[in-house]
Scaffold this motif. Structure first.
Motif, PDB file in Angstrom:
ATOM      1  N   GLY A  43       8.082  80.269  61.770  1.00  0.00           N
ATOM      2  CA  GLY A  43       8.110  78.813  61.921  1.00  0.00           C
ATOM      3  C   GLY A  43       9.416  78.205  61.460  1.00  0.00           C
ATOM      4  N   ALA A  44       9.969  78.700  60.355  1.00  0.00           N
ATOM      5  CA  ALA A  44      11.252  78.192  59.863  1.00  0.00           C
ATOM      6  C   ALA A  44      12.363  78.450  60.881  1.00  0.00           C
ATOM      7  CB  ALA A  44      11.593  78.829  58.524  1.00  0.00           C
ATOM      8  N   LEU A  45      12.352  79.648  61.494  1.00  0.00           N
ATOM      9  CA  LEU A  45      13.346  79.958  62.519  1.00  0.00           C
ATOM     10  C   LEU A  45      13.204  79.028  63.721  1.00  0.00           C
ATOM     11  CD1 LEU A  45      13.125  83.874  62.517  1.00  0.00           C
ATOM     12  CD2 LEU A  45      14.974  82.487  61.546  1.00  0.00           C
ATOM     13  N   VAL A  46      11.961  78.779  64.121  1.00  0.00           N
ATOM     14  CA  VAL A  46      11.723  77.918  65.287  1.00  0.00           C
ATOM     15  C   VAL A  46      12.142  76.484  64.998  1.00  0.00           C
ATOM     16  CG1 VAL A  46       9.942  76.945  66.796  1.00  0.00           C
ATOM     17  CG2 VAL A  46       9.897  79.381  66.237  1.00  0.00           C
ATOM     18  N   ILE A  47      11.870  75.998  63.782  1.00  0.00           N
ATOM     19  CA  ILE A  47      12.304  74.639  63.428  1.00  0.00           C
ATOM     20  C   ILE A  47      13.815  74.516  63.591  1.00  0.00           C
ATOM     21  CG2 ILE A  47      12.599  73.024  61.495  1.00  0.00           C
ATOM     22  CD1 ILE A  47       9.857  73.934  60.472  1.00  0.00           C
ATOM     23  N   GLY A  48      14.546  75.530  63.124  1.00  0.00           N
ATOM     24  CA  GLY A  48      16.003  75.508  63.271  1.00  0.00           C
ATOM     25  C   GLY A  48      16.427  75.531  64.721  1.00  0.00           C
ATOM     26  N   TRP A  49      15.779  76.366  65.534  1.00  0.00           N
ATOM     27  CA  TRP A  49      16.157  76.471  66.953  1.00  0.00           C
ATOM     28  C   TRP A  49      15.797  75.192  67.721  1.00  0.00           C
ATOM     29  CZ3 TRP A  49      19.510  79.236  69.290  1.00  0.00           C
ATOM     30  CH2 TRP A  49      19.497  79.356  70.681  1.00  0.00           C
ATOM     31  N   VAL A  50      14.633  74.629  67.434  1.00  0.00           N
ATOM     32  CA  VAL A  50      14.234  73.364  68.062  1.00  0.00           C
ATOM     33  C   VAL A  50      15.210  72.264  67.678  1.00  0.00           C
ATOM     34  CG1 VAL A  50      12.485  71.538  68.032  1.00  0.00           C
ATOM     35  CG2 VAL A  50      11.788  73.926  68.294  1.00  0.00           C
ATOM     36  N   GLY A  51      15.579  72.228  66.397  1.00  0.00           N
ATOM     37  CA  GLY A  51      16.528  71.208  65.954  1.00  0.00           C
ATOM     38  C   GLY A  51      17.872  71.331  66.640  1.00  0.00           C
TER      39      GLY A  51
ATOM     40  N   LEU B 255      11.870  75.885  53.884  1.00  0.00           N
ATOM     41  CA  LEU B 255      11.640  74.713  54.713  1.00  0.00           C
ATOM     42  C   LEU B 255      12.919  73.979  55.082  1.00  0.00           C
ATOM     43  CD1 LEU B 255       8.927  74.946  52.725  1.00  0.00           C
ATOM     44  CD2 LEU B 255       8.327  72.910  54.008  1.00  0.00           C
ATOM     45  N   LEU B 256      13.909  74.027  54.206  1.00  0.00           N
ATOM     46  CA  LEU B 256      15.144  73.273  54.434  1.00  0.00           C
ATOM     47  C   LEU B 256      16.341  74.178  54.728  1.00  0.00           C
ATOM     48  CD1 LEU B 256      14.842  70.638  51.552  1.00  0.00           C
ATOM     49  CD2 LEU B 256      14.001  70.455  53.902  1.00  0.00           C
ATOM     50  N   GLY B 257      16.519  75.212  53.899  1.00  0.00           N
ATOM     51  CA  GLY B 257      17.717  76.043  53.990  1.00  0.00           C
ATOM     52  C   GLY B 257      17.751  76.954  55.198  1.00  0.00           C
ATOM     53  N   LEU B 258      16.637  77.668  55.489  1.00  0.00           N
ATOM     54  CA  LEU B 258      16.636  78.599  56.609  1.00  0.00           C
ATOM     55  C   LEU B 258      16.767  77.886  57.958  1.00  0.00           C
ATOM     56  CD1 LEU B 258      16.578  81.499  57.525  1.00  0.00           C
ATOM     57  CD2 LEU B 258      14.073  81.463  57.391  1.00  0.00           C
ATOM     58  N   PRO B 259      16.032  76.795  58.216  1.00  0.00           N
ATOM     59  CA  PRO B 259      16.277  76.063  59.470  1.00  0.00           C
ATOM     60  C   PRO B 259      17.717  75.577  59.601  1.00  0.00           C
ATOM     61  CG  PRO B 259      14.194  75.372  58.523  1.00  0.00           C
ATOM     62  CD  PRO B 259      14.862  76.243  57.497  1.00  0.00           C
TER      63      PRO B 259
ATOM     64  N   THR C 135       3.178  72.931  57.300  1.00  0.00           N
ATOM     65  CA  THR C 135       4.450  72.439  57.840  1.00  0.00           C
ATOM     66  C   THR C 135       5.080  73.458  58.781  1.00  0.00           C
ATOM     67  OG1 THR C 135       4.821  71.248  55.769  1.00  0.00           O
ATOM     68  CG2 THR C 135       6.726  71.539  57.224  1.00  0.00           C
ATOM     69  N   LEU C 136       5.064  74.717  58.381  1.00  0.00           N
ATOM     70  CA  LEU C 136       5.785  75.768  59.115  1.00  0.00           C
ATOM     71  C   LEU C 136       5.025  76.276  60.337  1.00  0.00           C
ATOM     72  CD1 LEU C 136       7.084  77.628  55.954  1.00  0.00           C
ATOM     73  CD2 LEU C 136       8.519  76.491  57.664  1.00  0.00           C
ATOM     74  N   VAL C 137       3.806  75.830  60.523  1.00  0.00           N
ATOM     75  CA  VAL C 137       3.057  76.174  61.736  1.00  0.00           C
ATOM     76  C   VAL C 137       2.965  74.972  62.676  1.00  0.00           C
ATOM     77  CG1 VAL C 137       0.784  76.819  62.650  1.00  0.00           C
ATOM     78  CG2 VAL C 137       1.738  78.052  60.694  1.00  0.00           C
TER      79      VAL C 137
END
Length: 474
Positions: free
Chosen positions: A280-288, A58-62, A193-195
């Motif tokens: 979802g973790a990848l997308v959170i990072g890309w969105v951020g 949730l934190l590290g991969l994004p 969270t990840l969805v």
């Protein structure tokens, strides 16, 4: 009181309720360590997924996606592949064989399959578990303190105390059953969270007239590298998959499922959880990276809590931010229980031959849980730098130490106890040694240690078999 605080307090209360509710269900050591091998497949699988990933997902991969870019896709692919491999290749065979041999722990199963090397296997396996999990557990406590500090403004020491106290308490009370059910709740929080968060984030991106620019290297599937460096970048990500068939804290979930046939259901559940979770973790990072000025954050790992607070209603953000702490707790409680089983079952009972009643063994296990938990707490408080230096390769050390031993014991009849001992020791030693070398930046220890341990196990097993045939001894 804010919605975030309310969500977090409700979550902590639920974990302690689960511990109290399962307290009287632990009549035997098998109950305390494996829930009597009667765990519902949904609970077992969600528990395996929650304990396998921790807050890193949730934190590290994004944060890694923001920092390094699309090259982290290979990490996600490697992890999902490793999860599927473990469920298809290891889970059912291990579930059947551990029940057939009566083993309650991974080291004890290896001992019963290779009795000629019983003491050596117990010593080496227990030493590896206690070494890597001691710092792994401390890192989870330390991480909980960090997240509570960043999210709620709680002093970091107080945050470590809160996290450690809750984890130790419900693990002592309910044993494996409490850990599994709290993991079940934590896995639901994590997948929610990840969805939901990346879905809302993508919708928000579609509403923006302009997005933040990202570098060409960030857009590259190889991190901007080419040639051998590009291949190394891809292999480094994929190598995460090697660890999944050798992590004792996830492997025990396979051993606890109520019927071996239910493993086939677990495979579907595990993949259905893992694929959207890592995506979802990848997308959170890309969105951020496209929406947030990450340079303004105190720590780039604050990205997920920051996006949740900005994009979601307060009550939902509170629940999802609690999920980050929940993820740490789900890994820490599992590691604490594995350490307990190693000391109480493998060392005290099997190694030293101390025989107690069923209730006596459960009491001993609870005392060991308390002792190990306090040890992890003090490491978290006083040795932060050493913790994070070691935990960076703990995944590799455990995966390469136990993965080859498990796979070969299950599927290669010529595997010998001497090979298992040599392979486990090699996995741990190569991980520690290779991680200290500059070459680790090019070819990661996760790959080198696993391949080396596998080769050593095969070579030593063949040599031991040859000595036995020629009458030269075991």
């Amino acid at each position: 009181m804010s919605a975030v605080w309310i969500g977090f307090i409700v979550y902590l209360a639920l974990t302690l309720v689960v511990g109290l509710a399962t307290y009287k269900l632990n009549e035997t050591q098998e109950d305390f360590l494996l829930a009597g091998r009667k765990l519902n497949v949904w609970v077992a699988t969600f528990s395996e997924r929650a304990s396998g990933e921790s807050a890193w997902l949730l934190l590290g991969l994004p944060a890694a996606v923001v920092t390094l870019g699309l090259v982290e896709v290979w990490t996600a692919v490697g992890c999902v592949t490793g999860i599927v491999f473990a469920w298809f290749v290891v889970a059912e065979g291990l579930r059947r064989d551990t029940e057939a041999t009566g083993a309650l722990t991974l080291p004890e199963w290896l001992v019963r399959r290779h009795p000629d090397q019983a003491m050596r296997i117990r010593v080496v396996a227990s030493a590896i578990i206690l070494f890597f999990y001691g710092f792994y557990l401390a890192a989870q406590f330390n991480g909980a303190g960090t997240v509570l500090n960043l999210t709620f403004g709680i002093d970091k020491f107080t945050g470590i105390v809160i996290g450690a106290t809750v984890i130790i308490a419900y693990t002592m009370l309910g044993g494996f059953l409490a850990v599994a059910w709290t993991d079940f709740l934590q896995a639901i929080l994590m997948i929610g969270t990840l969805v939901i968060l990346p879905t809302v984030g993508l919708w928000e991106m579609s509403q923006q007239d302009s997005l933040r620019e990202v570098s060409e290297a960030t857009r590259s599937w190889t991190g901007g590298a080419s040639g051998l460096a590009a291949a190394a970048a891809v292999l480094s990500g994929l190598s995460w998959g090697f660890g999944y068939c050798g992590q004792p804290h996830t492997i025990t979930r396979f051993m606890s499922i109520d019927r071996p046939e239910q493993v086939r259901v677990g495979r579907v559940i595990a993949f259905a959880w893992a694929a959207p979770a890592f995506a979802g973790a990848l997308v959170i990072g890309w969105v951020g990276a496209r929406l947030v000025d990450t340079g303004a954050l105190t720590d780039v790992e604050q990205l997920m809590p920051h996006l949740a607070t900005e994009l979601l209603p307060g009550w939902l953000a509170g629940i999802f931010i609690s999920g980050a702490v929940a993820a740490m707790m789900s890994t820490a409680d599992s590691q604490l229980l594995v350490g307990t089983s190693s000391v109480a079952e493998d060392v005290v009972r099997r190694g030293f031959g101390v025989e107690l009643s069923h209730r006596g063994m459960v009491k001993l296990s609870r005392l060991v849980t308390l002792g190990l938990g306090l040890g992890g707490f003090f490491l978290a408080v006083f040795s932060a730098d050493l913790i994070f230096q070691l935990v960076s390769y703990a995944w590799s050390g455990l995966g390469s130490s136990f993965g080859p031993a498990i796979l070969l014991t299950l599927y290669w009849r010529r595997t010998r106890g001497a090979g298992v001992v040599a392979g486990m020791a090699t996995g741990a030693i190569v991980t520690v040694g290779w991680s200290a070398l500059p070459a680790n930046e090019f070819v990661h220890a996760r790959l080198v240690s696993f391949v080396t341990a596998l080769a050593v196990t095969v070579v030593v097993s063949l040599a031991a078999a040859r000595r036995t045939r020629t009458g030269a001894g075991p």
